[in-house]
Design a protein around this motif. Structure first.
Motif: not given
Length: 121
Positions: A19-21, A61-62, A79-80, A108-109
């Protein structure tokens, strides 16, 4: 040798959504998501190849799809991460390379990720 590295790196390819934005609150706008792939993974981080430069030390955030080698569900791990480094790649199919440190963030996971990767080692 990197003295900070604590976990074995595995040459595993998985799709990653970064998530870039974030989406604008109260709208149907999707935000800005970059799709990339891992070059290697560990319990505490990822090396990814992507089309965008990332800002070092930024927090992201990914979502990471489970490796094909894993006998896990197809649900992505949320995940962060913190961008530890980013540099220009050396080929057209990998314009940018980045190292992401995974963070122990609430909701998160990360625990499931560590369990999965530990099973692959």
């Amino acid at each position: 040798m990197d003295l900070e590295r604590k976990h074995l790196r595995l040459p595993v390819e998985s799709r990653v959504f970064i998530e870039l934005e974030a989406p604008v609150s109260g709208t149907n706008a999707p935000g800005n998501i970059a799709v990339c792939k891992t070059l290697d993974v560990s319990a505490s981080g990822l090396q990814v190849a992507l089309d965008h430069e990332l800002i070092e030390q930024s927090y992201l955030q990914i979502g990471v799809e489970p490796p094909r080698t894993a006998s896990a569900s197809a649900e992505p791990f949320f995940l962060a991460a913190q961008v530890k480094w980013c540099r220009a790649g050396e080929s057209a199919d990998q314009p940018w390379l980045a190292g992401l440190a995974l963070l122990p963030a609430g909701q998160s996971d990360i625990d499931q990720w560590i369990e999965l990767i530990s099973g692959l080692e």
